[in-house]
Structures are given as C-alpha cells and as structure tokens.
Design a protein around this motif. Structure first.
Motif, PDB file in Angstrom:
ATOM      1  N   UNK A  45      10.540  -1.810  -2.277  1.00 23.81           N
ATOM      2  CA  UNK A  45       9.760  -1.131  -3.304  1.00 23.81           C
ATOM      3  C   UNK A  45       9.408   0.237  -2.801  1.00 23.81           C
ATOM      4  N   UNK A  46       9.324   0.899  -3.893  1.00 28.60           N
ATOM      5  CA  UNK A  46       9.182   2.608  -3.662  1.00 28.60           C
ATOM      6  C   UNK A  46       7.629   3.037  -4.414  1.00 28.60           C
ATOM      7  N   UNK A  47       7.120   3.685  -4.028  1.00 30.34           N
ATOM      8  CA  UNK A  47       5.788   4.337  -4.547  1.00 30.34           C
ATOM      9  C   UNK A  47       6.222   5.547  -5.076  1.00 30.34           C
ATOM     10  N   UNK A  66       0.898  -1.016   0.050  1.00 30.21           N
ATOM     11  CA  UNK A  66       0.244   0.119  -0.062  1.00 30.21           C
ATOM     12  C   UNK A  66       0.955   1.266  -0.033  1.00 30.21           C
ATOM     13  N   UNK A  67       0.496   2.244  -0.612  1.00 27.62           N
ATOM     14  CA  UNK A  67       1.085   3.607  -0.527  1.00 27.62           C
ATOM     15  C   UNK A  67      -0.096   4.699  -0.299  1.00 27.62           C
ATOM     16  N   UNK A 125       4.981   2.295  -9.068  1.00 29.88           N
ATOM     17  CA  UNK A 125       5.941   1.564  -8.262  1.00 29.88           C
ATOM     18  C   UNK A 125       7.447   1.310  -8.798  1.00 29.88           C
ATOM     19  N   UNK A 126       8.063   1.442  -8.130  1.00 29.01           N
ATOM     20  CA  UNK A 126       9.574   1.119  -8.332  1.00 29.01           C
ATOM     21  C   UNK A 126      10.185   0.185  -7.629  1.00 29.01           C
ATOM     22  N   UNK A 150       9.239  10.536  -4.039  1.00 26.14           N
ATOM     23  CA  UNK A 150       9.384   9.060  -3.717  1.00 26.14           C
ATOM     24  C   UNK A 150       9.460   8.978  -2.459  1.00 26.14           C
ATOM     25  N   UNK A 151       8.535   7.826  -1.993  1.00 25.87           N
ATOM     26  CA  UNK A 151       8.481   7.430  -0.571  1.00 25.87           C
ATOM     27  C   UNK A 151       9.607   6.552   0.051  1.00 25.87           C
ATOM     28  N   UNK A 152       9.460   6.420   1.315  1.00 27.90           N
ATOM     29  CA  UNK A 152      10.292   5.364   1.886  1.00 27.90           C
ATOM     30  C   UNK A 152       9.616   4.022   1.494  1.00 27.90           C
ATOM     31  N   UNK A 153      10.625   3.320   1.105  1.00 27.26           N
ATOM     32  CA  UNK A 153      10.210   2.168   0.649  1.00 27.26           C
ATOM     33  C   UNK A 153      10.031   0.905   1.577  1.00 27.26           C
TER      34      UNK A 153
END
Length: 122
Positions: free
Chosen positions: A93-95, A20-21, A35-36, A112-115
């Motif tokens: 995984x990062x959103x 989830x993000x 997603x990366x 970019x969020x915290x993964x």
C-alpha cells in the motif's frame, strides 16, 4: 516531498489494520491525498482518496464499506482504516500526494511514498 506509509502487517481475514502516511519536505494539510496498492504481478490500483479539507472522499468499489480514509491536518497525517480484510487485499500500500494544493482528491498525484506491506491470510 518524501512520503512514508506505515502500519502494515500480517493479519487474518476479517481483521483490521490502520495505515498511516506522513511526509517530510512538504506539509500534507493543503493537499488532496490518496492510497493505492499493488499486488504481486498486478498493476498499481487506486484504493481511496481524500480532499485537502477532508470533506470529500472517494473509494474503489472493492473497498467501499470496509475501508475508511481520514486525515488529521493538525498532525499532518493521513490514515487508512481497513476493516473486514480479505486475502485479496494483500498488496503493498502506497500513499500519494496531489500535484496541486487545495485539491479534492481526484489527482493527478505526483509523489509516491515507500509502501507498506499488507498480507491477509485466509
């Protein structure tokens, strides 16, 4: 905007996980999202993306048919359903959120969020 990915963990090959993000500081509902992932010693790579409306999605060849991106704009959350996981899916995984509103998910992405770590054992 601060993005926070969650839902990672340690699973066995063939298992499923749902990431989830969520965001603070900006609503996600009017932005394309992606997603990366980044495995140890490798560059960050694109996994999947979704348009702001949810009507268009893109997948890398390595996850096509196994992963599904979706979004619930009412909950301001984006999901990544990962099925039939393989050891090569192991990564952080990062959103990410697109820079401009009403994007179709092709970028550019500017936050970019915290993964969240996903580890798949064989």
């Amino acid at each position: 905007v601060q993005l926070q990915a969650s839902g990672g963990g340690l699973v066995q090959a063939g298992d499923s996980l749902r990431l989830s993000c969520a965001a603070s500081g900006r609503t996600l509902s009017t932005y394309g999202m992606g997603w990366f992932r980044q495995a140890p010693g490798k560059e960050r790579e694109f996994v999947t993306a979704i348009s702001w409306s949810g009507g268009t999605t893109y997948y890398s060849d390595s996850v096509k048919g196994r992963f599904t991106i979706s979004r619930d704009n009412a909950k301001d959350t984006v999901y990544l359903q990962m099925d039939s996981l393989k050891p090569e899916d192991t990564a952080v995984y990062y959103c990410a959120i697109e820079a401009s509103r009403y994007g179709v998910g092709r970028g550019p992405f500017d936050s970019w969020g915290q993964g969240t770590q996903v580890t798949v054992s064989s």
